[in-house]
Write a protein that holds these residues in place. Structure first.
Motif, PDB file in Angstrom:
ATOM      1  N   ARG A 195       0.745  -1.190   0.005  1.00  0.00           N
ATOM      2  CA  ARG A 195      -0.096   0.001  -0.016  1.00  0.00           C
ATOM      3  C   ARG A 195       0.874   1.394   0.084  1.00  0.00           C
ATOM      4  O   ARG A 195       0.292   2.256  -0.323  1.00  0.00           O
ATOM      5  CB  ARG A 195      -1.170  -0.331   1.110  1.00  0.00           C
ATOM      6  CG  ARG A 195      -1.856  -1.100   1.202  1.00  0.00           C
ATOM      7  CD  ARG A 195      -2.815  -1.145   2.338  1.00  0.00           C
ATOM      8  NE  ARG A 195      -3.780   0.126   2.198  1.00  0.00           N
ATOM      9  CZ  ARG A 195      -4.483   0.592   3.197  1.00  0.00           C
ATOM     10  NH1 ARG A 195      -4.391  -0.105   4.413  1.00  0.00           N
ATOM     11  NH2 ARG A 195      -5.162   1.751   2.914  1.00  0.00           N
ATOM     12  N   GLY A 196       2.330   1.173   0.171  1.00  0.00           N
ATOM     13  CA  GLY A 196       3.112   2.330   0.060  1.00  0.00           C
ATOM     14  C   GLY A 196       3.494   2.732  -1.309  1.00  0.00           C
ATOM     15  O   GLY A 196       3.824   3.838  -1.327  1.00  0.00           O
ATOM     16  N   ALA A 197       2.721   2.038  -2.202  1.00  0.00           N
ATOM     17  CA  ALA A 197       3.176   2.559  -3.619  1.00  0.00           C
ATOM     18  C   ALA A 197       1.797   2.321  -4.478  1.00  0.00           C
ATOM     19  O   ALA A 197       0.846   1.505  -4.117  1.00  0.00           O
ATOM     20  CB  ALA A 197       4.210   1.555  -4.315  1.00  0.00           C
ATOM     21  N   ARG A 198       1.783   2.978  -5.583  1.00  0.00           N
ATOM     22  CA  ARG A 198       0.666   2.774  -6.441  1.00  0.00           C
ATOM     23  C   ARG A 198       1.021   2.323  -7.532  1.00  0.00           C
ATOM     24  O   ARG A 198       2.064   2.680  -8.333  1.00  0.00           O
ATOM     25  CB  ARG A 198       0.078   4.401  -6.598  1.00  0.00           C
ATOM     26  CG  ARG A 198      -1.162   4.369  -7.641  1.00  0.00           C
ATOM     27  CD  ARG A 198      -1.408   5.739  -7.873  1.00  0.00           C
ATOM     28  NE  ARG A 198      -2.745   5.898  -8.910  1.00  0.00           N
ATOM     29  CZ  ARG A 198      -3.188   7.095  -9.681  1.00  0.00           C
ATOM     30  NH1 ARG A 198      -2.446   8.103  -9.315  1.00  0.00           N
ATOM     31  NH2 ARG A 198      -4.154   7.139 -10.158  1.00  0.00           N
ATOM     32  N   VAL A 199       0.299   1.104  -8.157  1.00  0.00           N
ATOM     33  CA  VAL A 199       0.675   0.459  -9.312  1.00  0.00           C
ATOM     34  C   VAL A 199      -0.514   0.956 -10.567  1.00  0.00           C
ATOM     35  O   VAL A 199      -1.731   0.952 -10.212  1.00  0.00           O
ATOM     36  CB  VAL A 199       0.336  -1.128  -9.177  1.00  0.00           C
ATOM     37  CG1 VAL A 199       0.955  -1.758 -10.486  1.00  0.00           C
ATOM     38  CG2 VAL A 199       1.342  -1.380  -8.004  1.00  0.00           C
ATOM     39  N   ARG A 200      -0.150   1.472 -11.458  1.00  0.00           N
ATOM     40  CA  ARG A 200      -1.178   1.740 -12.792  1.00  0.00           C
ATOM     41  C   ARG A 200      -0.828   1.062 -13.912  1.00  0.00           C
ATOM     42  O   ARG A 200       0.553   1.025 -14.367  1.00  0.00           O
ATOM     43  CB  ARG A 200      -1.029   3.506 -12.713  1.00  0.00           C
ATOM     44  CG  ARG A 200      -1.520   4.140 -11.719  1.00  0.00           C
ATOM     45  CD  ARG A 200      -1.447   5.470 -12.251  1.00  0.00           C
ATOM     46  NE  ARG A 200      -0.213   6.082 -12.226  1.00  0.00           N
ATOM     47  CZ  ARG A 200       0.013   7.422 -12.999  1.00  0.00           C
ATOM     48  NH1 ARG A 200      -0.896   7.892 -13.651  1.00  0.00           N
ATOM     49  NH2 ARG A 200       1.191   7.662 -12.930  1.00  0.00           N
ATOM     50  N   ARG A 201      -1.778   0.559 -14.689  1.00  0.00           N
ATOM     51  CA  ARG A 201      -1.431  -0.175 -15.908  1.00  0.00           C
ATOM     52  C   ARG A 201      -1.481   1.212 -17.061  1.00  0.00           C
ATOM     53  O   ARG A 201      -2.226   1.827 -17.318  1.00  0.00           O
ATOM     54  CB  ARG A 201      -2.585  -0.964 -16.117  1.00  0.00           C
ATOM     55  CG  ARG A 201      -2.194  -1.702 -17.740  1.00  0.00           C
ATOM     56  CD  ARG A 201      -3.517  -2.655 -18.177  1.00  0.00           C
ATOM     57  NE  ARG A 201      -3.389  -3.792 -17.148  1.00  0.00           N
ATOM     58  CZ  ARG A 201      -4.493  -4.106 -16.604  1.00  0.00           C
ATOM     59  NH1 ARG A 201      -5.575  -3.372 -16.428  1.00  0.00           N
ATOM     60  NH2 ARG A 201      -4.344  -5.354 -15.768  1.00  0.00           N
ATOM     61  N   MET A 202      -0.209   1.183 -17.607  1.00  0.00           N
ATOM     62  CA  MET A 202      -0.053   2.244 -18.727  1.00  0.00           C
ATOM     63  C   MET A 202      -0.328   1.696 -20.183  1.00  0.00           C
ATOM     64  O   MET A 202      -0.654   2.587 -21.116  1.00  0.00           O
ATOM     65  CB  MET A 202       1.439   2.978 -18.392  1.00  0.00           C
ATOM     66  CG  MET A 202       1.941   3.200 -17.096  1.00  0.00           C
ATOM     67  SD  MET A 202       0.711   4.440 -16.476  1.00  0.00           S
ATOM     68  CE  MET A 202       0.969   5.962 -17.304  1.00  0.00           C
ATOM     69  N   ALA A 219       2.929   5.800  -3.228  1.00  0.00           N
ATOM     70  CA  ALA A 219       1.754   6.844  -3.023  1.00  0.00           C
ATOM     71  C   ALA A 219       1.977   8.038  -2.261  1.00  0.00           C
ATOM     72  O   ALA A 219       2.709   8.081  -1.176  1.00  0.00           O
ATOM     73  CB  ALA A 219       0.811   5.632  -2.173  1.00  0.00           C
ATOM     74  N   ALA A 220       1.003   8.908  -2.785  1.00  0.00           N
ATOM     75  CA  ALA A 220       1.117  10.202  -1.991  1.00  0.00           C
ATOM     76  C   ALA A 220       0.510   9.977  -0.544  1.00  0.00           C
ATOM     77  O   ALA A 220       1.181  10.680   0.445  1.00  0.00           O
ATOM     78  CB  ALA A 220       0.229  11.420  -2.583  1.00  0.00           C
ATOM     79  N   GLN A 224      -4.282   5.725   2.500  1.00  0.00           N
ATOM     80  CA  GLN A 224      -5.429   5.892   1.563  1.00  0.00           C
ATOM     81  C   GLN A 224      -5.378   5.352   0.374  1.00  0.00           C
ATOM     82  O   GLN A 224      -6.565   4.720  -0.261  1.00  0.00           O
ATOM     83  CB  GLN A 224      -5.993   7.290   1.581  1.00  0.00           C
ATOM     84  CG  GLN A 224      -6.361   7.900   3.005  1.00  0.00           C
ATOM     85  CD  GLN A 224      -6.810   9.442   2.687  1.00  0.00           C
ATOM     86  OE1 GLN A 224      -7.072   9.982   1.746  1.00  0.00           O
ATOM     87  NE2 GLN A 224      -7.096   9.957   3.977  1.00  0.00           N
ATOM     88  N   ASP A 225      -4.402   5.327  -0.259  1.00  0.00           N
ATOM     89  CA  ASP A 225      -4.115   4.692  -1.648  1.00  0.00           C
ATOM     90  C   ASP A 225      -4.361   3.229  -1.560  1.00  0.00           C
ATOM     91  O   ASP A 225      -3.688   2.390  -0.749  1.00  0.00           O
ATOM     92  CB  ASP A 225      -2.500   5.365  -2.195  1.00  0.00           C
ATOM     93  CG  ASP A 225      -2.780   5.135  -3.533  1.00  0.00           C
ATOM     94  OD1 ASP A 225      -3.238   6.247  -4.281  1.00  0.00           O
ATOM     95  OD2 ASP A 225      -2.387   4.271  -4.283  1.00  0.00           O
TER      96      ASP A 225
END
Length: 226
Positions: A195-202, A219-220, A224-225
């Motif tokens: 949860r400390g990072a955000r994973v996005r499919r590009m 993650a900012a 919450q992310d």
């Protein structure tokens, strides 16, 4: 060179034709000169091998304008060329998915995907146990996915964000029949990376891209992310 163009060279079959197919699969369209350099051979030798692949219907050349000067000729895989890379029991998988939905309804299919997601999450978390640091976790995940046939690689962007690239999807037919598989995989990645990072499919193969690519960044607001 964009870091999304990184190649790890982990899978390099011996025959020149197979190596060319792998290069076109992992790097996308390439010039004859680029392919020759990658194979440590002359453009003429690469051109001869590409001609053989073209004759077999596995590769094709397309002309691409490049501003001033002569247009470039780029080689790329045909649909038959992409089919040379395994799609794990594609027809059977699709038939089973259709049968589950027809006989037991959408809730049963949702339960099947949820069970697969839970199993994958548990298996990946077991392999990542004791691995700390965002880069180390992404590297281990890439190694797991590469072993599973996704031709995966990872690296770091200029801004410090990490990326995971999958040049092949061995379950593409099943994913095309039920795109919730892709949603579930993204959820698995997010869970095991943390949860400390955000994973996005590009980039997404099912959206017409030649590969799936993910951007991973801190993650900012980790609380919450998700």
């Amino acid at each position: 060179m964009s870091s999304f163009d990184l190649e790890n060279g982990g899978w390099s079959p011996r025959p020149v034709a197979d190596r060319l197919l792998t290069l076109l699969k992992t790097r996308g369209p390439q010039t004859t000169a680029d392919l020759g350099r990658a194979l440590w051979t002359t453009p003429e030798n690469a051109r001869q091998q590409l001609g053989k692949l073209a004759a077999e219907g596995l590769a094709e050349a397309r002309t691409q304008p490049r501003g001033v000067g002569r247009p470039a000729q780029l080689w790329q895989l045909t649909e038959a060329g992409h089919d040379r890379f395994p799609d794990a029991h594609a027809e059977l998988a699709v038939q089973l998915l259709q049968a589950v939905q027809a006989k037991f309804g959408p809730p049963a299919l949702d339960a099947l995907i949820a069970a697969r997601e839970a199993d994958a999450t548990a298996a990946y978390e077991a392999e990542l146990a004791g691995v700390s640091g965002l880069g180390d976790r992404v590297a281990r995940l890439a190694a797991i996915r590469d072993r599973e046939g996704y031709m995966a690689e990872w690296g770091e962007e200029a801004d410090g964000a990490l990326f995971l690239v999958e040049n092949h999807c061995p379950i593409c037919a099943a994913a095309a029949a039920c795109q919730d598989f892709c949603r579930a995989e993204l959820s698995v990645f997010q869970t095991v990376i943390g949860r400390g990072a955000r994973v996005r499919r590009m980039e997404h193969i099912l959206a017409g891209a030649r590969r799936c690519a993910y951007r991973i960044e801190p993650a900012a607001d980790p609380l919450q992310d998700s």
